[in-house]
Design a protein around this motif. Structure first.
Motif, PDB file in Angstrom:
ATOM      1  N   PRO A  35       0.818  -1.222   0.000  1.00 43.88           N
ATOM      2  CA  PRO A  35       0.000   0.000   0.000  1.00 43.88           C
ATOM      3  C   PRO A  35       0.847   1.263   0.000  1.00 43.88           C
ATOM      4  CG  PRO A  35       0.031  -0.997   2.178  1.00 43.88           C
ATOM      5  CD  PRO A  35       0.713  -1.972   1.257  1.00 43.88           C
ATOM      6  N   ASN A  36       0.316   2.293  -0.627  1.00 39.47           N
ATOM      7  CA  ASN A  36       0.917   3.619  -0.530  1.00 39.47           C
ATOM      8  C   ASN A  36       0.671   4.158   0.884  1.00 39.47           C
ATOM      9  OD1 ASN A  36       1.429   3.693  -3.454  1.00 39.47           O
ATOM     10  ND2 ASN A  36      -0.786   3.960  -3.629  1.00 39.47           N
ATOM     11  N   VAL A  37       1.354   5.232   1.218  1.00 41.76           N
ATOM     12  CA  VAL A  37       1.153   5.881   2.511  1.00 41.76           C
ATOM     13  C   VAL A  37       0.923   7.372   2.295  1.00 41.76           C
ATOM     14  CG1 VAL A  37       2.150   6.464   4.762  1.00 41.76           C
ATOM     15  CG2 VAL A  37       2.596   4.224   3.749  1.00 41.76           C
ATOM     16  N   LEU A  38      -0.191   7.872   2.828  1.00 39.46           N
ATOM     17  CA  LEU A  38      -0.462   9.309   2.867  1.00 39.46           C
ATOM     18  C   LEU A  38      -0.349   9.736   4.330  1.00 39.46           C
ATOM     19  CD1 LEU A  38      -1.321  11.981   1.605  1.00 39.46           C
ATOM     20  CD2 LEU A  38      -3.707  11.231   1.794  1.00 39.46           C
ATOM     21  N   PHE A  39       0.661  10.525   4.609  1.00 45.27           N
ATOM     22  CA  PHE A  39       1.077  10.867   5.967  1.00 45.27           C
ATOM     23  C   PHE A  39       0.773  12.350   6.188  1.00 45.27           C
ATOM     24  CE2 PHE A  39       4.675  12.206   8.755  1.00 45.27           C
ATOM     25  CZ  PHE A  39       4.633  11.258   9.766  1.00 45.27           C
ATOM     26  N   ILE A  40      -0.286  12.652   6.945  1.00 45.05           N
ATOM     27  CA  ILE A  40      -0.764  14.032   7.069  1.00 45.05           C
ATOM     28  C   ILE A  40      -0.512  14.548   8.483  1.00 45.05           C
ATOM     29  CG2 ILE A  40      -2.752  15.569   6.865  1.00 45.05           C
ATOM     30  CD1 ILE A  40      -4.053  13.485   5.023  1.00 45.05           C
ATOM     31  N   ALA A  41       0.268  15.613   8.575  1.00 49.80           N
ATOM     32  CA  ALA A  41       0.552  16.257   9.858  1.00 49.80           C
ATOM     33  C   ALA A  41      -0.152  17.607   9.904  1.00 49.80           C
ATOM     34  CB  ALA A  41       2.060  16.459  10.026  1.00 49.80           C
ATOM     35  N   VAL A  42      -0.865  17.871  10.994  1.00 52.50           N
ATOM     36  CA  VAL A  42      -1.565  19.144  11.160  1.00 52.50           C
ATOM     37  C   VAL A  42      -1.017  19.804  12.427  1.00 52.50           C
ATOM     38  CG1 VAL A  42      -3.780  20.301  11.324  1.00 52.50           C
ATOM     39  CG2 VAL A  42      -3.602  18.137  10.065  1.00 52.50           C
ATOM     40  N   ASP A  43      -0.456  20.980  12.295  1.00 53.20           N
ATOM     41  CA  ASP A  43       0.274  21.634  13.377  1.00 53.20           C
ATOM     42  C   ASP A  43      -0.659  22.205  14.445  1.00 53.20           C
ATOM     43  OD1 ASP A  43       2.553  22.464  14.645  1.00 53.20           O
ATOM     44  OD2 ASP A  43       3.065  24.042  13.227  1.00 53.20           O
ATOM     45  N   ILE A 138       6.266  17.527   1.773  1.00 52.21           N
ATOM     46  CA  ILE A 138       6.171  18.979   1.664  1.00 52.21           C
ATOM     47  C   ILE A 138       5.616  19.539   2.965  1.00 52.21           C
ATOM     48  CG2 ILE A 138       3.817  18.957   0.690  1.00 52.21           C
ATOM     49  CD1 ILE A 138       4.769  21.402  -1.051  1.00 52.21           C
ATOM     50  N   GLY A 139       6.016  20.762   3.282  1.00 58.38           N
ATOM     51  CA  GLY A 139       5.476  21.452   4.442  1.00 58.38           C
ATOM     52  C   GLY A 139       6.185  21.092   5.728  1.00 58.38           C
ATOM     53  N   LYS A 140       5.505  21.338   6.838  1.00 62.66           N
ATOM     54  CA  LYS A 140       6.099  21.131   8.162  1.00 62.66           C
ATOM     55  C   LYS A 140       5.898  19.677   8.588  1.00 62.66           C
ATOM     56  CE  LYS A 140       6.319  22.946  12.848  1.00 62.66           C
ATOM     57  NZ  LYS A 140       5.772  23.883  13.849  1.00 62.66           N
ATOM     58  N   LEU A 141       6.967  18.885   8.487  1.00 67.28           N
ATOM     59  CA  LEU A 141       6.930  17.488   8.871  1.00 67.28           C
ATOM     60  C   LEU A 141       7.820  17.247  10.092  1.00 67.28           C
ATOM     61  CD1 LEU A 141       6.881  16.112   5.253  1.00 67.28           C
ATOM     62  CD2 LEU A 141       5.008  15.993   6.904  1.00 67.28           C
ATOM     63  N   PHE A 142       9.087  17.620   9.973  1.00 62.90           N
ATOM     64  CA  PHE A 142       9.923  17.778  11.152  1.00 62.90           C
ATOM     65  C   PHE A 142       9.618  19.195  11.675  1.00 62.90           C
ATOM     66  CE2 PHE A 142      11.838  14.296   9.009  1.00 62.90           C
ATOM     67  CZ  PHE A 142      12.630  13.596   9.907  1.00 62.90           C
ATOM     68  N   GLY A 223       4.295  12.622   2.445  1.00 63.83           N
ATOM     69  CA  GLY A 223       4.080  13.378   3.671  1.00 63.83           C
ATOM     70  C   GLY A 223       3.622  14.790   3.354  1.00 63.83           C
ATOM     71  N   VAL A 224       2.542  15.227   4.007  1.00 63.81           N
ATOM     72  CA  VAL A 224       2.010  16.576   3.799  1.00 63.81           C
ATOM     73  C   VAL A 224       1.873  17.230   5.174  1.00 63.81           C
ATOM     74  CG1 VAL A 224       0.237  17.979   2.702  1.00 63.81           C
ATOM     75  CG2 VAL A 224       0.667  15.648   1.874  1.00 63.81           C
ATOM     76  N   GLY A 225       2.656  18.274   5.417  1.00 62.74           N
ATOM     77  CA  GLY A 225       2.632  18.943   6.708  1.00 62.74           C
ATOM     78  C   GLY A 225       1.945  20.292   6.625  1.00 62.74           C
ATOM     79  N   PHE A 226       0.750  20.408   7.201  1.00 60.35           N
ATOM     80  CA  PHE A 226      -0.008  21.658   7.176  1.00 60.35           C
ATOM     81  C   PHE A 226       0.367  22.534   8.375  1.00 60.35           C
ATOM     82  CE2 PHE A 226      -2.882  18.816   4.734  1.00 60.35           C
ATOM     83  CZ  PHE A 226      -2.918  19.554   3.552  1.00 60.35           C
ATOM     84  N   LEU A 227       0.399  23.854   8.159  1.00 60.37           N
ATOM     85  CA  LEU A 227       0.810  24.806   9.196  1.00 60.37           C
ATOM     86  C   LEU A 227      -0.325  25.206  10.137  1.00 60.37           C
ATOM     87  CD1 LEU A 227       3.006  27.221   7.038  1.00 60.37           C
ATOM     88  CD2 LEU A 227       3.756  25.301   8.445  1.00 60.37           C
ATOM     89  N   ARG A 228      -1.492  25.485   9.611  1.00 60.03           N
ATOM     90  CA  ARG A 228      -2.598  25.886  10.465  1.00 60.03           C
ATOM     91  C   ARG A 228      -3.163  24.654  11.187  1.00 60.03           C
ATOM     92  NH1 ARG A 228      -0.528  29.960   9.960  1.00 60.03           N
ATOM     93  NH2 ARG A 228      -1.311  31.937   9.146  1.00 60.03           N
ATOM     94  N   PRO A 229      -3.638  24.832  12.433  1.00 64.75           N
ATOM     95  CA  PRO A 229      -3.971  26.085  13.106  1.00 64.75           C
ATOM     96  C   PRO A 229      -2.868  26.687  13.981  1.00 64.75           C
ATOM     97  CG  PRO A 229      -4.872  24.270  14.343  1.00 64.75           C
ATOM     98  CD  PRO A 229      -4.220  23.669  13.132  1.00 64.75           C
ATOM     99  N   HIS A 230      -1.597  26.467  13.649  1.00 66.80           N
ATOM    100  CA  HIS A 230      -0.521  27.153  14.370  1.00 66.80           C
ATOM    101  C   HIS A 230      -0.717  28.660  14.256  1.00 66.80           C
ATOM    102  CE1 HIS A 230       3.476  28.524  15.507  1.00 66.80           C
ATOM    103  NE2 HIS A 230       3.801  27.290  15.871  1.00 66.80           N
TER     104      HIS A 230
END
Length: 509
Positions: A35-43, A138-142, A223-230
């Motif tokens: 399987p593929n992996v969609l890794f979503i981080a929300v700050d 892309i985005g904020k992951l670390f 991996g997709v790292g979203f900034l909001r709601p920071h």
């Protein structure tokens, strides 16, 4: 006879070649079946989601959609209530108490030759690459984005947490704090800019969507790292309109709540650069801050939805593991302030959900879980060999009803030797000087009555202590938290002269 032998040899070579080609094709097909992996981080996302509490009439249809398609951990906790150390823990699979990464650290300094705890560690996305995946992020992951070379394809990250209006709100980023001792925060709120396309998270979603529609000769990890709601809590006006002030319910708050906590807890919670709950009450800003936070959550939920829609339209959804998580919770007036930065429930508890082929749908697990478990859980869901350096436990057994829920616990660490434990319906906190807090969530979900001094709970405290980390290394020389004097002082006390904090850009975030 020679002619016949030669023909036989040629036939044998052809058969072997055909078998070799078939074997390679089979191996390639086996890789593609993973399987593929969609890794979503929300700050900075707390638990005010529709699928969790729906508090203040939050509107999160797309995150709710993931929960409905998979498993929601309704009691998941971070390993540190601060972006940098929390993300370093998730990506390395190691606890902060193991690495000494208690504060912010440059992405490229987490793993280095002079650091035995991490010098050979394989980061999460690297583990997938080493096992046949094409990795993208892309985005904020670390904390910032990612160390160099961690992804096959990197979309980077827009610097900072903008865009920002030319004229900002009344909060100056320091409040009434001592400007020589405290860092600066970008806590601020309002409607800006005019359209979603000016937000970095919108661009991150665009980048991810373009890659979802591509065809690959191997499974992908995205991996997709979203900034909001920071903070700052800025999004276009239409998201504010979804949350009218008259419908806003403020967070549970008790003005004398902290009268029974140890002095060290008050030091850690000394955050005058952040808006206080009393200030928000007196000025009438409390509901406005919550409105702005909910607006940011609804905006980022929409961006998550755009990515999910692309996954479904691409035809790849049925063979993709999705995980959505946040690095910690966020207090919206609880315990006297608007911040993360604490070992209490609203600062450590955050969303964690998985959707994957063969996982139950719409299942909710209420026993504690750790963000540290993301790494081993993903590799088990994808059929990859376990990584023996992971300190977290895979959650697959819990999701598949194989038991182990009675052993569930979560440990959060904030600075050296300050730990919070969530287990068996209780929260126990032990500070570096021996100070303690104990809360019974069955009768006190807001953690307003500290039971640590009650002799009736002596055995419960001893039981909770069994979960505390046995290894507590000193502060990493490249990790610091200059935002708060307590942590500056602790690092100097525990590390000595060589432990004077290194300034880290963006330390307040």
């Amino acid at each position: 006879m020679k002619t016949i032998n030669y023909a036989i040899v040629l036939l044998g070579i052809f058969i072997l070649s055909a078998c070799g080609t078939k074997s390679k094709q089979q191996a390639s097909n086996a890789e593609l079946q993973k399987p593929n992996v969609l890794f979503i981080a929300v700050d900075d996302l707390n638990t005010w989601l529709g699928c969790m509490s729906g508090y203040s009439n939050s509107k999160t249809p797309n995150m709710d959609r993931i929960a409905s398609k998979g498993v929601l951990f309704n009691n998941a906790h971070c390993q540190a209530p601060l972006c940098g150390p929390s993300r370093a823990s998730i990506m390395s699979g190691l606890r902060p108490s193991t690495t000494g990464i208690y504060g912010m650290i440059p992405d490229g300094k987490i793993r280095r030759e002079d650091k035995p705890e991490t010098k050979d560690i394989v980061f999460l996305s690297e583990y997938f690459r080493n096992n046949g995946y094409h990795t993208m992020g892309i985005g904020k992951l670390f904390h910032i984005h990612a160390p160099d070379g961690v992804f096959d394809e990197s979309g980077g990250r827009v610097k900072g947490f903008g865009p920002l209006p030319e004229k900002r709100f009344v909060w100056d980023g320091r409040g009434n704090s001592d400007r020589k001792k405290y860092g600066r925060t970008s806590t601020d709120w309002g409607a800006f800019p005019e359209v979603d396309s000016l937000m970095p998270d919108h661009e991150s979603a665009n980048w991810a969507i373009a890659r979802i529609y591509r065809e690959y000769d191997k499974p992908f990890f995205l991996g997709v790292g979203f900034l909001r709601p920071h903070v700052p809590l800025y999004v276009p006006q239409k998201w504010f309109d979804m949350h009218p002030l008259e419908g806003i319910q403020v967070a549970p708050y008790k003005s004398d709540d902290l009268d029974d906590v140890p002095p060290v807890a008050l030091k850690i919670n000394d955050l005058p650069m952040m808006p206080s709950t009393e200030w928000a009450k007196e000025t009438g800003e409390w509901k406005k801050i919550i409105q702005a936070y909910l607006a940011c959550v609804s905006f980022v939920d929409y961006e998550v939805g755009r990515v999910l829609d692309a996954l479904e339209k691409s035809g790849k959804a049925d063979n993709t593991v999705i995980v959505l998580w946040s690095d910690h919770g966020y207090r919206l007036g609880e315990k006297g302030t608007f911040a993360k930065h604490a070992l209490w429930e609203p600062a450590t508890k955050a969303p964690l959900m998985f959707a994957a082929p063969n996982l139950p749908k719409g299942k909710v697990i209420d026993t504690p879980a750790e963000m540290l478990s993301i790494y081993p859980t993903l590799i088990e869901l994808c059929g990859l060999p376990a990584y023996d350096r992971n300190e977290g436990r895979s959650l697959v057994s819990a999701m598949m009803n194989r038991g182990e829920d009675d052993k569930a616990f979560a440990v959060c660490t904030f600075g050296m030797n300050n730990h919070g434990v969530k287990a068996n319906g209780f929260r126990y906190i032990q500070y570096e000087d021996g100070g303690q807090e104990l809360y019974d969530h069955k009768t006190d979900p807001n953690e307003w009555e500290n039971l640590a001094s009650n002799p009736d709970y002596k055995n419960k405290i001893e039981e909770m202590k069994q979960f505390l980390p046995t290894k507590n290394v000193i502060w990493d020389s490249h990790s610091s938290y200059t935002f708060q004097p307590y942590f500056v002082d602790q690092k100097q006390r525990t590390n000595g002269a060589d432990g004077i904090p290194v300034h880290v850009i963006g330390a307040a975030h």
